[in-house]
Design a protein around this motif. Structure first.
Motif, PDB file in Angstrom:
ATOM      1  N   GLY A  22      23.050 108.481  94.855  1.00  0.00           N
ATOM      2  CA  GLY A  22      21.639 108.168  94.644  1.00  0.00           C
ATOM      3  C   GLY A  22      20.946 109.019  93.594  1.00  0.00           C
ATOM      4  O   GLY A  22      19.758 108.851  93.349  1.00  0.00           O
ATOM      5  N   ARG A  23      21.668 109.961  93.002  1.00  0.00           N
ATOM      6  CA  ARG A  23      21.088 110.800  91.941  1.00  0.00           C
ATOM      7  C   ARG A  23      21.891 110.595  90.668  1.00  0.00           C
ATOM      8  O   ARG A  23      23.112 110.673  90.709  1.00  0.00           O
ATOM      9  CB  ARG A  23      21.151 112.284  92.314  1.00  0.00           C
ATOM     10  CG  ARG A  23      20.377 112.649  93.532  1.00  0.00           C
ATOM     11  CD  ARG A  23      18.943 112.931  93.182  1.00  0.00           C
ATOM     12  NE  ARG A  23      18.153 113.058  94.405  1.00  0.00           N
ATOM     13  CZ  ARG A  23      16.832 113.074  94.447  1.00  0.00           C
ATOM     14  NH1 ARG A  23      16.141 112.957  93.322  1.00  0.00           N
ATOM     15  NH2 ARG A  23      16.191 113.187  95.579  1.00  0.00           N
ATOM     16  N   TYR A  24      21.221 110.359  89.574  1.00  0.00           N
ATOM     17  CA  TYR A  24      21.919 110.093  88.324  1.00  0.00           C
ATOM     18  C   TYR A  24      21.407 111.015  87.226  1.00  0.00           C
ATOM     19  O   TYR A  24      20.316 111.563  87.327  1.00  0.00           O
ATOM     20  CB  TYR A  24      21.732 108.634  87.927  1.00  0.00           C
ATOM     21  CG  TYR A  24      22.133 107.686  89.026  1.00  0.00           C
ATOM     22  CD1 TYR A  24      23.471 107.376  89.236  1.00  0.00           C
ATOM     23  CD2 TYR A  24      21.184 107.160  89.895  1.00  0.00           C
ATOM     24  CE1 TYR A  24      23.849 106.535  90.274  1.00  0.00           C
ATOM     25  CE2 TYR A  24      21.549 106.321  90.942  1.00  0.00           C
ATOM     26  CZ  TYR A  24      22.882 106.013  91.124  1.00  0.00           C
ATOM     27  OH  TYR A  24      23.259 105.194  92.160  1.00  0.00           O
ATOM     28  N   PHE A  76      19.069 107.321  84.115  1.00  0.00           N
ATOM     29  CA  PHE A  76      18.679 106.196  84.961  1.00  0.00           C
ATOM     30  C   PHE A  76      17.418 105.537  84.430  1.00  0.00           C
ATOM     31  O   PHE A  76      16.703 106.105  83.604  1.00  0.00           O
ATOM     32  CB  PHE A  76      18.510 106.624  86.422  1.00  0.00           C
ATOM     33  CG  PHE A  76      17.579 107.776  86.648  1.00  0.00           C
ATOM     34  CD1 PHE A  76      17.996 109.083  86.427  1.00  0.00           C
ATOM     35  CD2 PHE A  76      16.283 107.575  87.092  1.00  0.00           C
ATOM     36  CE1 PHE A  76      17.141 110.167  86.630  1.00  0.00           C
ATOM     37  CE2 PHE A  76      15.415 108.637  87.312  1.00  0.00           C
ATOM     38  CZ  PHE A  76      15.855 109.942  87.070  1.00  0.00           C
ATOM     39  N   GLN A  94      13.717 103.872  84.879  1.00  0.00           N
ATOM     40  CA  GLN A  94      12.517 103.822  85.696  1.00  0.00           C
ATOM     41  C   GLN A  94      11.583 102.753  85.154  1.00  0.00           C
ATOM     42  O   GLN A  94      11.581 102.462  83.955  1.00  0.00           O
ATOM     43  CB  GLN A  94      11.793 105.165  85.671  1.00  0.00           C
ATOM     44  CG  GLN A  94      12.435 106.184  86.573  1.00  0.00           C
ATOM     45  CD  GLN A  94      11.576 107.435  86.739  1.00  0.00           C
ATOM     46  OE1 GLN A  94      12.090 108.489  87.047  1.00  0.00           O
ATOM     47  NE2 GLN A  94      10.284 107.324  86.560  1.00  0.00           N
ATOM     48  N   LEU A 131      18.825 106.505 101.499  1.00  0.00           N
ATOM     49  CA  LEU A 131      18.651 106.699 100.056  1.00  0.00           C
ATOM     50  C   LEU A 131      17.375 107.488  99.747  1.00  0.00           C
ATOM     51  O   LEU A 131      17.192 107.980  98.637  1.00  0.00           O
ATOM     52  CB  LEU A 131      18.525 105.353  99.348  1.00  0.00           C
ATOM     53  CG  LEU A 131      19.745 104.713  98.722  1.00  0.00           C
ATOM     54  CD1 LEU A 131      19.338 103.447  97.979  1.00  0.00           C
ATOM     55  CD2 LEU A 131      20.471 105.663  97.775  1.00  0.00           C
ATOM     56  N   VAL A 135      12.696 105.144  97.043  1.00  0.00           N
ATOM     57  CA  VAL A 135      13.219 104.545  95.808  1.00  0.00           C
ATOM     58  C   VAL A 135      12.108 104.226  94.818  1.00  0.00           C
ATOM     59  O   VAL A 135      12.372 103.800  93.692  1.00  0.00           O
ATOM     60  CB  VAL A 135      14.024 103.258  96.095  1.00  0.00           C
ATOM     61  CG1 VAL A 135      15.269 103.576  96.920  1.00  0.00           C
ATOM     62  CG2 VAL A 135      13.164 102.211  96.803  1.00  0.00           C
ATOM     63  N   GLY A 191      12.277 103.290  90.932  1.00  0.00           N
ATOM     64  CA  GLY A 191      13.584 103.836  90.567  1.00  0.00           C
ATOM     65  C   GLY A 191      14.602 102.708  90.463  1.00  0.00           C
ATOM     66  O   GLY A 191      15.382 102.453  91.376  1.00  0.00           O
ATOM     67  N   THR A 233      17.415 102.121  88.759  1.00  0.00           N
ATOM     68  CA  THR A 233      18.843 102.429  88.916  1.00  0.00           C
ATOM     69  C   THR A 233      19.156 102.841  90.356  1.00  0.00           C
ATOM     70  O   THR A 233      20.182 102.465  90.918  1.00  0.00           O
ATOM     71  CB  THR A 233      19.255 103.541  87.943  1.00  0.00           C
ATOM     72  OG1 THR A 233      18.898 103.149  86.617  1.00  0.00           O
ATOM     73  CG2 THR A 233      20.756 103.809  87.993  1.00  0.00           C
ATOM     74  N   ARG A 234      18.239 103.632  90.928  1.00  0.00           N
ATOM     75  CA  ARG A 234      18.436 104.082  92.299  1.00  0.00           C
ATOM     76  C   ARG A 234      18.505 102.914  93.275  1.00  0.00           C
ATOM     77  O   ARG A 234      19.249 102.929  94.246  1.00  0.00           O
ATOM     78  CB  ARG A 234      17.263 104.995  92.668  1.00  0.00           C
ATOM     79  CG  ARG A 234      17.606 105.898  93.803  1.00  0.00           C
ATOM     80  CD  ARG A 234      16.730 107.107  93.754  1.00  0.00           C
ATOM     81  NE  ARG A 234      17.094 108.009  94.810  1.00  0.00           N
ATOM     82  CZ  ARG A 234      16.279 108.955  95.266  1.00  0.00           C
ATOM     83  NH1 ARG A 234      15.090 109.115  94.734  1.00  0.00           N
ATOM     84  NH2 ARG A 234      16.686 109.744  96.221  1.00  0.00           N
TER      85      ARG A 234
END
Lengths: 444, 444
Positions: free
Chosen positions: B119-121, B124, B126, B300, B303, B328, B330-331
């Motif tokens: 869940g962290r990139y 990503f 936004q 997660l 988000v 988020g 991508t998240r």
């Protein structure tokens, strides 16, 4: 903080400019998909050693590291400077999941640390298409690429009022085959000098060829004559034949270029030119090459270019040949937007402002706005309860064409340009098509 | 080169995944525009000193410099880690050209050098909306933001099959006013400890408040009781009142939050929860705060989140208050795409493959393809002249539902799933709507 200054080489648009860019990108993407190109997006960062492999460009790379990078951190990374290097990596990384010939498009920012100047940016948007084969790729794909490019450019011209283009095409096999037919060995050295044709003129090129490369006057004159040939139809073939030089490679090049001109001409007459002096990129590409100029803005240089490469990527066992084309979106649009030659009809998406008489009735205004949005109409609710005249002036300042009054109890809508006000139902009223969305076109 | 490996923290999708992402982004952007938000895009790089001003985040910044930077080069730059800092800069830089309240959306990549994990990139996407005033900004905009968020999430849920969301809302004025009403001075220290409510439980929070901050048992219990309150309707107001604490700031907070819940509930029942234990971000935000969880994927975390800040930016003379919300993308999508919970109907845009009997007839196939495209149908021409069966297998492998045979002389089209083949005209034939474009939905 005090007012920040723009960074040179990093263009940003006001909302109206962004509407123009978005509209152009919509046309670009939609047309790519109509031609069967699938979308991908790659990360902005690539390992530095991959980016730096091509000698010439390494000066321009932006290196990226974490502010508090630790010893033992992974290899250094850099921002991609084009979309070809990351795409080649993507193809190798995912080849087992792709069906070949793989047709993809990619619209992304790229970064180059070069000195900013007219038409050159440090951050800019490119839109690329490529067709990539596994092992081999038929020559007819070289004919296909300019058809896609012209489909895009003709729509941008006709629907949005961008300038028309001329697509200049050459083929490395043709030039190289011709030079070999003349008995010249170092064909790359000849190309390098012929590349100066536009800048220094034919006589100076002859001088370079005879002095630097010891070509005979006859050989040098023949090279320059070839470079001087251009045509929007297949007549260039006869013009080349008339120079009396022959080789198998030349025949292949002539045949490929003639097929391209014939098919492209049928699709859009007079936009594609066989231009045998195009040399740029010929050391990189291995067959057809494309360059594109905006008619009337030729001094910008080529705004979209590409070509055929026999090896886009290789994993040691399999080679992936490709043919591709890259639209310099920022290069095309930044001057047109900056000089207000291409404009949006308004700088907000909203077609309607729902007026609020007093704060107690705001919820009714919100409800009417929701009904209109449910039918595809972009709406704002007035930020402040205010009198009739002030609501109209607020809409005017924002460029919103319609104001909705009496939300939920005495609904009516006013076209603030004509002053016409009519009773209206939020379930039925629709603005004329030209007001529904922001439109983009040339300034009057 | 050998097969490259993915970079951890930099997710990339295959074309089918990108179709899903694009479809989601289309819904997001279209809905933002329906609510009157105008698009902007800011450069990826900001001066490092601007990015590093907020203490906590500086570890995560990616610094950028030219590979061959020279002495005297401009200040160091960094990749933006959110879209708020660049937007604040954009507002200051362009305030003379914007009409306030300025409503903008922005969909871009951001970069953070933090350790990649579930869940962290590190890179990503936004999607942000903000409403920014010049000098002041009415409180009702805090009510507007969750309506936009819910409009987006409900469409993603109903049209594309994403999980539904719950939007948790609190108001800093409410919490802070309550603590002050209790006679507590250091309200930020209380919030910090209440923030651990979910992790360590109410009793442990009471212990922290009494031991670290010397609150009385009664004060500490009251703080924990407040944090325990949540409701999808305005009943939370009575629950707070029942605790017997009062202050003007508390009244304002209750009023603002109640208005939000009342309006949001009318728009989409039961999706918005007044959740008085939300403390995250309260040191940054000054009023309403939003967090959002995907139902079924609560682990997660949030988000999509945002809130009100009294000073998004200031040039010394004018302050720009704002309220915003950040999706988020991508998240939300990377797990759904990665686990194939959300899928595209095919991985190429093409609805039709135009077969080529022999290379001599390729130009006829190209002409038929152009006619179909002119009517909005995405088409590929077969890369190789081949027999009937091979053309069908080729289309099958790519997921193209229709094959066009006899282009230009004996036109017919075959649905390769059913095997039905019918005579067809390239000026008239249209595939059913569900085959015309790639569709996106939950896996069966």
């Amino acid at each position: 903080m005090s007012r920040p200054k723009p960074l040179s080489g990093f263009p940003e648009f006001l909302p109206a400019g962004r509407f123009v860019e978005n509209r152009v990108l919509d046309v670009v993407r939609t047309t790519f998909e109509l031609h069967g190109f699938a979308p991908i997006e790659t990360r902005a960062l690539e390992p530095l050693d991959q980016l730096a492999r091509k000698g010439e460009i390494d000066k321009e790379i932006y290196v990226v590291r974490r502010l508090h990078a630790e010893a033992g951190d992974a290899d250094e990374l850099g921002l991609h400077f084009d979309l070809t290097v990351p795409f080649a990596r993507y193809v190798l990384e995912n080849s087992g999941h792709l069906v070949f010939p793989f047709r993809r498009y990619q619209v992304q920012k790229v970064w180059r640390g070069e000195r900013p100047q007219e038409g050159r940016y440090r951050e800019f948007t490119q839109a690329d298409i490529d067709i990539v084969g596994q092992g081999d790729l038929a020559a007819h794909h070289d004919v296909e690429i300019p058809l896609v490019a012209l489909d895009v450019f003709e729509k941008l011209h006709k629907d949005l009022g961008l300038p028309p283009v001329q697509l200049h095409v050459n083929n490395r096999k043709l030039s190289e085959g011709f030079y070999r037919g003349l008995g010249v060995e170092d064909t790359a050295a000849v190309l390098q000098r012929v590349d100066k044709y536009d800048k220094i003129g034919p006589d100076a090129v002859v001088e370079l060829l005879t002095e630097d490369l010891s070509l005979s006057q006859t050989q040098a004159r023949a090279c320059v004559s070839l470079a001087g040939i251009s045509a929007t139809d297949e007549s260039f073939v006869d013009a080349v034949r008339a120079l009396g030089v022959g080789s198998d490679l030349l025949d292949t090049g002539l045949e490929e270029l003639a097929a391209l001109i014939r098919v492209a001409r049928r699709s859009v007459p007079d936009r594609v030119v066989a231009d045998l002096k195009i040399a740029r990129g010929l050391d990189y590409y291995t067959g057809t090459v494309y360059e594109t100029v905006l008619v009337g803005s030729e001094k910008l240089g080529s705004v979209a270019s590409g070509g055929r490469y026999d090896s886009l990527a290789s994993d040691g066992k399999t080679t992936f040949p490709g043919v591709g084309y890259s639209f310099g979106i920022t290069r095309i649009l930044a001057p047109l937007i900056g000089q207000k030659k291409l404009v949006a009809s308004r700088s907000v998406p909203s077609a309607v402002l729902v007026a609020v008489d007093n704060e107690e009735s705001r919820e009714q205004a919100i409800a009417v706005a929701a009904q209109l949005r449910g039918r595809g109409i972009a709406v704002e609710v007035a930020p402040k309860a205010d009198k009739f005249g002030k609501q109209i002036r607020y809409a005017e300042r924002r460029g919103i064409p319609y104001v909705w009054f009496g939300a939920g109890h005495d609904d009516s809508v006013k076209d603030i340009r004509s002053g016409d006000q009519v009773p209206a139902s939020p379930q039925e009223w629709m603005p004329p098509a030209e007001d529904l969305h922001v439109t983009v076109g040339p300034a009057d």
